[in-house]
Design an enzyme around this catalytic site. Structure first.
Site, PDB file in Angstrom:
ATOM      1  N   ALA A  65       0.867  -1.178   0.000  1.00  0.00           N
ATOM      2  CA  ALA A  65       0.000   0.000   0.000  1.00  0.00           C
ATOM      3  C   ALA A  65       0.900   1.222   0.000  1.00  0.00           C
ATOM      4  O   ALA A  65       2.073   1.137   0.382  1.00  0.00           O
ATOM      5  CB  ALA A  65      -0.875  -0.014   1.242  1.00  0.00           C
ATOM      6  N   GLY A 108       0.573  -4.979   0.515  1.00  0.00           N
ATOM      7  CA  GLY A 108      -0.587  -4.981  -0.377  1.00  0.00           C
ATOM      8  C   GLY A 108      -0.239  -5.528  -1.762  1.00  0.00           C
ATOM      9  O   GLY A 108      -1.103  -6.055  -2.460  1.00  0.00           O
ATOM     10  N   GLU A 111      -0.536  -9.127  -1.393  1.00  0.00           N
ATOM     11  CA  GLU A 111      -1.981  -9.411  -1.286  1.00  0.00           C
ATOM     12  C   GLU A 111      -2.651  -9.323  -2.663  1.00  0.00           C
ATOM     13  O   GLU A 111      -3.515 -10.126  -2.991  1.00  0.00           O
ATOM     14  CB  GLU A 111      -2.624  -8.434  -0.295  1.00  0.00           C
ATOM     15  CG  GLU A 111      -2.167  -8.708   1.135  1.00  0.00           C
ATOM     16  CD  GLU A 111      -2.586  -7.636   2.128  1.00  0.00           C
ATOM     17  OE1 GLU A 111      -2.314  -6.444   1.861  1.00  0.00           O
ATOM     18  OE2 GLU A 111      -3.178  -7.982   3.158  1.00  0.00           O
ATOM     19  N   GLU A 131       4.164  -5.497   6.947  1.00  0.00           N
ATOM     20  CA  GLU A 131       3.369  -4.499   7.677  1.00  0.00           C
ATOM     21  C   GLU A 131       3.731  -4.425   9.158  1.00  0.00           C
ATOM     22  O   GLU A 131       3.649  -3.372   9.778  1.00  0.00           O
ATOM     23  CB  GLU A 131       1.865  -4.818   7.552  1.00  0.00           C
ATOM     24  CG  GLU A 131       1.292  -4.628   6.152  1.00  0.00           C
ATOM     25  CD  GLU A 131       1.369  -5.865   5.279  1.00  0.00           C
ATOM     26  OE1 GLU A 131       2.147  -6.788   5.599  1.00  0.00           O
ATOM     27  OE2 GLU A 131       0.640  -5.912   4.264  1.00  0.00           O
TER      28      GLU A 131
END
Ligand code: CAA
Length: 257
Positions: A65, A108, A111, A131
């Protein structure tokens, strides 16, 4: 026209989506995620598209992210995060999705790669959920999809230490299906997508749905779904064509009917 993606036709029936935020190692800001969800919606609605390949750059599939964007969101901002709807649209994509991963595939980004049905990795790919180093945890399906992909022990190790694994380790763990030379990753992913694109679309769609069911239902329900899907395909013209082509010793022409 998307700003953060390049969208091309890589082969007949195969759309190639390339993440393009090189200045941030393809970090998934909201604009990129929304554009990606839009492109997958378009691919879903386009009968000419039978499979999609998603890739990044040689240095990074995606480094997570966008941390700078995330820094601006407080608890309420995260609660009302528009990204959640984007992720839902990406995970609802019903056609085959192949990820071609080189370089960093983190947070992310990992993911996102795990939303793909098939992952092909370059030898230099690094998969991780870092993270925890930021005082947070995966929030776009990482804990659930990683555990299902690689099992409890390695998923715990990756999420709790934040340490990445290399492509060979990802292959042994079952996170990816093939490892290639980095310069061939996209080519190989497109070749796999092209093979799928030649098959009967309804059979591909139901087979994908049945395989995904195996991840989130009990065996009896999964087998029931499989039987229903198998039965449904008996009513399709493509099944008749596939069987007749076999008997006639010719290549079938599937129409998605
Ligand atoms: N968000 C925003 N910017 C990022 C970024 C990210 N996730 N990752 C890299 N960048 C930016 C860097 O800030 C840098 O920008 P500047 O040139 O303006 O300084 C640029 O991309 C190049 O990165 P580096 O200079 O750091 O490159 P490097 O080769 O030295 O290191 C790296 C590469 C190890 C991947 C390092 O960039 C890194 O650790 N990135 C963050 C990885 C991370 O923690 N990801 C998880 C994010 S949280 C998340 O993903 C949560 C969720 O989904 C719910």
């Amino acid at each position: 026209m998307p700003h953060t993606l390049a969208v091309t036709t890589a082969a007949t029936g195969v759309r190639l989506i390339t993440l393009q935020r090189p200045q941030a190692l393809n970090a998934l800001n909201t604009e990129l995620l929304a554009e990606l969800a839009d492109q997958l919606d378009l691919a879903a609605a386009d009968h000419a598209v039978r499979a999609v390949v998603i890739t990044g750059s040689r240095k990074a599939f995606a480094a997570g992210a966008d941390i700078n964007e995330m820094a601006e969101r407080d608890l309420v901002g995260i609660l009302d995060d528009p990204r959640v709807a984007c992720w839902q649209r990406i995970s609802a994509f019903a056609k085959p999705l192949v990820a071609a991963v080189n370089g960093f595939c983190l947070g992310g980004g990992c993911e996102l790669a795990m939303h793909a049905d098939i992952l092909v990795a370059g030898e230099d790919a690094r998969f991780g959920q870092p993270e925890i180093n930021l005082g947070i945890m995966p929030g776009a399906g990482g804990t659930q999809r990683l555990l299902r992909a690689v099992g409890k022990s390695l998923a715990m190790q990756m999420v709790l230490t934040g340490q990445p694994i290399d492509a060979r380790h990802a292959l042994r763990a079952g996170l990816v299906s093939e490892v290639t030379q980095p310069e061939l990753t996209v080519e190989r992913a497109v070749a796999i997508a092209r093979l799928i694109a030649e098959k009967a679309p309804l059979a591909v769609r139901l087979a994908k749905e049945a395989l995904l069911k195996a991840q989130d239902t009990d065996l009896a329900s999964g087998l029931r779904f499989e039987r229903h899907a198998f039965t449904l395909l008996a009513g399709t013209a493509d099944r008749d064509e596939g069987i007749r082509a076999f008997q006639d010793k010719r290549t079938p022409t599937f129409k998605g009917r």
